[in-house]
Motif scaffolding. Structure first.
Motif, short mmCIF file in Angstrom:
data_model
loop_
_atom_site.label_atom_id
_atom_site.label_comp_id
_atom_site.label_asym_id
_atom_site.label_seq_id
_atom_site.Cartn_x
_atom_site.Cartn_y
_atom_site.Cartn_z
N TRP A 8 0.84 -1.19 0.00
CA TRP A 8 0.00 0.00 0.00
C TRP A 8 0.88 1.24 0.00
CZ3 TRP A 8 -5.00 1.06 -0.67
CH2 TRP A 8 -5.44 2.36 -0.36
N HIS A 9 0.58 2.20 -0.88
CA HIS A 9 1.32 3.46 -0.95
C HIS A 9 0.41 4.62 -0.56
CE1 HIS A 9 4.83 1.68 -2.89
NE2 HIS A 9 4.01 1.01 -3.66
N ASP A 10 0.99 5.66 -0.01
CA ASP A 10 0.19 6.82 0.41
C ASP A 10 -0.59 7.43 -0.75
OD1 ASP A 10 0.93 6.58 3.02
OD2 ASP A 10 2.56 8.05 2.91
N ARG A 11 -0.06 7.32 -1.96
CA ARG A 11 -0.73 7.95 -3.10
C ARG A 11 -2.07 7.26 -3.41
NH1 ARG A 11 0.62 5.60 -8.33
NH2 ARG A 11 1.79 3.66 -8.05
N TYR A 12 -2.31 6.07 -2.83
CA TYR A 12 -3.59 5.41 -3.04
C TYR A 12 -4.70 6.04 -2.18
CZ TYR A 12 -0.64 1.66 -4.99
OH TYR A 12 0.27 0.93 -5.71
N ASN A 13 -4.33 6.82 -1.16
CA ASN A 13 -5.33 7.46 -0.31
C ASN A 13 -6.06 8.54 -1.09
OD1 ASN A 13 -4.78 6.04 2.14
ND2 ASN A 13 -2.92 7.25 2.38
N ILE A 14 -7.39 8.59 -0.96
CA ILE A 14 -8.15 9.61 -1.68
C ILE A 14 -8.60 10.75 -0.77
CG2 ILE A 14 -8.97 7.84 -3.27
CD1 ILE A 14 -11.77 8.21 -2.01
N HIS A 23 -9.88 0.31 1.76
CA HIS A 23 -8.91 -0.07 0.73
C HIS A 23 -7.69 -0.74 1.37
CE1 HIS A 23 -10.52 3.10 -2.34
NE2 HIS A 23 -11.24 2.01 -2.31
N ARG A 24 -7.20 -0.15 2.46
CA ARG A 24 -6.04 -0.75 3.14
C ARG A 24 -6.38 -2.14 3.66
NH1 ARG A 24 -5.47 4.69 4.97
NH2 ARG A 24 -6.51 4.23 6.94
N LYS A 25 -7.62 -2.32 4.14
CA LYS A 25 -8.05 -3.62 4.65
C LYS A 25 -8.05 -4.66 3.53
CE LYS A 25 -9.94 -6.42 7.70
NZ LYS A 25 -9.15 -6.92 8.84
N LEU A 26 -8.53 -4.27 2.33
CA LEU A 26 -8.54 -5.20 1.20
C LEU A 26 -7.12 -5.61 0.82
CD1 LEU A 26 -11.35 -3.57 -0.98
CD2 LEU A 26 -11.46 -5.79 0.15
N PHE A 27 -6.18 -4.64 0.85
CA PHE A 27 -4.78 -4.98 0.58
C PHE A 27 -4.25 -5.95 1.64
CE2 PHE A 27 -4.41 -2.26 -2.88
CZ PHE A 27 -3.11 -2.28 -3.39
N SER A 28 -4.62 -5.73 2.87
CA SER A 28 -4.16 -6.60 3.96
C SER A 28 -4.66 -8.03 3.75
CB SER A 28 -4.66 -6.04 5.30
OG SER A 28 -4.36 -6.93 6.35
N ILE A 29 -5.93 -8.16 3.34
CA ILE A 29 -6.49 -9.50 3.10
C ILE A 29 -5.74 -10.19 1.96
CG2 ILE A 29 -8.54 -10.79 2.41
CD1 ILE A 29 -10.19 -8.50 3.67
N MET A 30 -5.43 -9.44 0.89
CA MET A 30 -4.71 -10.04 -0.25
C MET A 30 -3.32 -10.49 0.18
SD MET A 30 -5.84 -7.91 -3.66
CE MET A 30 -5.21 -6.35 -3.10
N ASN A 31 -2.68 -9.72 1.05
CA ASN A 31 -1.35 -10.12 1.51
C ASN A 31 -1.41 -11.38 2.36
OD1 ASN A 31 0.64 -8.39 0.43
ND2 ASN A 31 -0.17 -6.71 1.65
N LYS A 32 -2.47 -11.53 3.15
CA LYS A 32 -2.61 -12.76 3.94
C LYS A 32 -2.82 -13.97 3.03
CE LYS A 32 -4.32 -10.56 8.16
NZ LYS A 32 -5.47 -10.33 9.06
N LEU A 33 -3.61 -13.77 1.97
CA LEU A 33 -3.80 -14.85 1.00
C LEU A 33 -2.48 -15.20 0.32
CD1 LEU A 33 -7.18 -13.81 -0.65
CD2 LEU A 33 -6.70 -16.03 0.40
#
Length: 452
Positions: A8-14, A23-33
Motif C-alpha cells: 500500500w502506498h500513500d498515493r492510493y489514499n483519496i 482499501h487498506r483492509k482489502l490490501f491486507s487480506i490479499m497479503n494474507k492470502l
C-alpha cells in the motif's frame, strides 16, 4: 508466492478516511492470502477458499458503503462509478472464481486471482475513487452504452474464435491500462474525409502471439520475432476492420497511422484519453486487451480555426451554410432521445435529409431542447438508464406546452405489460430498433402523412 506481495502506498489514499481504511483492509487480506504459500494440499485449498470468501464479502460491503457515500454527497459520477462496481462484482469476480474452482485452488490460479484484484483495485482507486474527491477525472465518463458494449464483446469473442480457434472470456470490462506479463502494445488510427477518427490499442501478451501467430507462420521461436510481428500487424488490421463493420461510418475509413509502443508510451497515451470501450480477455493462451476511442461519436469537431489566410473563405462558407440551415423552415422537426451516441448519430444520418433532426442524451436534455425549439415528433429510447423512457414521457406530459407533442418509443422489445403501463400517457406508437433503417424512415414518413 511471496509474502507482502502487495504494498500500500500513500498515493492510493483519496482523502476520505472511511474509504481509505477499507482499501487498506482489502490490501491486507490479499497479503494474507499471498502468505499462505505455494502448496496445493487440502489444508492450503481450504485456507485459500475461506480467505477468498472473506475478501469477496469485504469487497461487496465496501462497494455498497462507497455507493452510499457518493449518494450522500450528491456525486455526479455516481451512475458510471456504480456501473464499474457492478462489472467487477457481477462479471470479473465470478469469472476468476470459476477458474479457482476448476483448478481446485491451485497456487497459479490464486496468483491470477490476486493479480487481477490488485490491478483492478489500484487502477480504480487512482482514477474513479479519487474522482469522488475531485482529485482526477474518471477515465470512464464516455463509456459506450451497455448495448454497444455487448455487441463489441460478442464480436471480439467471435473473431478470436475464427482467427485463432480460442475460446476466450472477458475478465474485465473496464481495463485500466495495467501491465500484464510481457506485452506487445500496438496502436492504429483510422480516419475518413468526414472528420471521423477511430483509435485502437491492441495489447497482446507475448506468449499469446507465440502460441497463435507463431503457429500460423510455422515459427519454432519461443519469443516474438520480426516475422510474427509483421503477421500480427496485418491480422490486427483485419480484426479491427471487422469490428468497424458493426458501427455506422459516414466516409470511407483508411488506416492513417500505426505505432508499436513501449509500455511507458502506451501508459502515457492511455492515461490522457477516455476510451469508450476497454476490455480485457483471457484467451487460455495469454491475455489480450482491446481499447477503442471514437471521439467523433461523442462531440462535434470544432470548425476550422479562423486565420488571416482563410478567414474570408470560411466566413462566406459559414454564411451560406447558416442561411441554408435557417431556410429549412418547411421541414418537420424531430427530436431523437437516446443515451447512445452511436444510435443518435445513426438516426441523424437516416433522417436528416428529410427532417430537421435534434438530439438529446437524457430526459433533462430533451426537456431543455423542447423548450428552446418544440419538435413535431419525439423518437424516445425506452431503455435509457437513470431516467427511462416512461419517466421521460411523464415529464413531457407534465409540461402543458408539450402535452400534445407526439412521442414514438424506440425499443429493443415490445411487451404487453410495458404497453399497458404507458397507455395512459398516450404514446403515438413504437418502433423496434432491430428493424431495417429504411423501415424506420418509412414509418416516420407514414406518421407525418397520416397527420396531414
Amino acid at each position: 508466492m511471496e509474502q507482502q506481495k502487495f504494498v500500500w502506498h500513500d498515493r492510493y489514499n483519496i482523502g476520505v478516511e472511511a474509504i481509505d481504511r477499507e482499501h487498506r483492509k482489502l490490501f491486507s487480506i490479499m497479503n494474507k492470502l499471498s502468505a499462505y504459500g505455494g502448496e496445493n494440499d487440502e489444508k492450503s485449498r481450504w485456507a485459500y477458499q475461506e480467505g477468498i470468501k472473506f475478501f469477496k464479502g469485504h469487497a461487496m460491503k465496501h462497494f455498497a458503503e462507497e455507493e452510499m457515500y457518493m449518494v450522500s454527497i450528491g456525486y455526479e459520477g455516481y451512475e458510471t462509478h456504480r456501473r464499474l462496481h457492478d462489472i467487477f462484482r457481477q462479471k470479473t469476480l465470478p469469472e476468476i472464481e470459476k477458474e479457482l474452482m476448476l483448478t481446485k485452488y491451485s497456487p497459479e490460479a490464486v496468483d491470477h486471482f490476486l493479480g487481477v484484484c490488485a490491478g483492478w483495485l489500484i487502477g480504480h482507486t487512482l482514477t474513479e475513487d479519487r474522482a469522488i474527491k475531485g482529485g482526477v477525472s474518471s477515465r470512464w465518463v464516455d463509456l459506450l452504452p451497455e448495448e454497444e458494449q455487448a455487441l463489441m464483446k460478442k464480436t471480439i469473442l467471435q473473431l478470436l474464435k475464427e482467427l485463432f480457434q480460442l475460446d476466450a472470456r472477458v475478465i474485465s470490462e473496464s481495463y485500466g491500462g495495467e501491465k500484464f506479463g510481457n506485452g506487445i502494445y500496438y496502436r492504429m488510427v483510422y480516419g475518413s474525409d468526414k472528420r471521423e477518427k477511430w483509435e485502437f490499442f491492441l495489447v497482446f501478451e507475448e506468449r499469446l502471439l507465440v502460441n497463435t501467430v507463431g503457429s500460423i507462420v510455422d515459427s519454432d521461436s519461443d519469443t516474438v520475432n520480426v516475422m510474427m510481428m509483421n503477421a500480427t500487424r496485418y491480422i490486427a488490421r483485419q480484426f479491427v476492420e471487422r469490428i468497424l463493420e458493426h458501427f455506422p461510418t459516414e466516409g470511407q475509413l483508411e488506416l492513417k497511422e500505426e505505432n508499436l509502443l513501449s509500455y511507458k508510451k502506451f501508459d502515457r497515451m492511455f492515461e490522457r484519453q477516455n476510451p469508450q470501450s476497454s476490455l480485457l480477455f483471457d484467451t487460455g493462451k495469454g491475455y489480450f486487451a482491446y481499447c477503442m476511442l471514437a471521439p467523433h461519436l461523442l462531440e462535434d469537431p470544432a470548425s476550422p480555426a479562423l486565420q488571416a489566410e482563410n478567414a474570408m473563405a470560411e466566413i462566406l462558407k459559414y454564411l451560406e451554410e447558416n442561411r441554408a440551415e435557417n431556410e429549412n423552415g418547411g421541414k418537420k422537426k424531430i427530436l431523437v432521445v437516446d443515451d447512445s451516441a452511436m444510435i443518435l448519430q445513426a438516426m441523424t444520418g437516416l433522417l436528416e435529409q428529410d427532417y430537421e433532426v435534434q438530439t438529446a442524451k437524457s430526459g433533462v436534455a430533451a426537456i431543455r431542447s423542447m423548450t428552446l425549439d418544440k419538435p413535431d415528433l419525439v423518437l424516445l429510447d425506452y431503455e435509457m438508464p437513470v431516467c427511462n423512457g416512461q419517466q421521460v414521457l411523464e415529464m413531457i406530459r407534465a409540461e402543458e406546452a408539450f402535452r400534445d407533442t407526439p412521442v414514438i418509443f424506440l425499443t429493443g422489445t415490445v411487451d404487453k405489460e410495458r404497453i399497458q403501463k404507458i397507455l395512459p400517457l398516450k404514446p403515438a406508437g413504437y418502433l423496434l430498433k432491430t428493424i431495417p433503417p429504411q423501415e424506420i424512415r418509412a414509418a416516420v414518413a407514414e406518421f407525418f402523412s397520416k397527420r396531414g
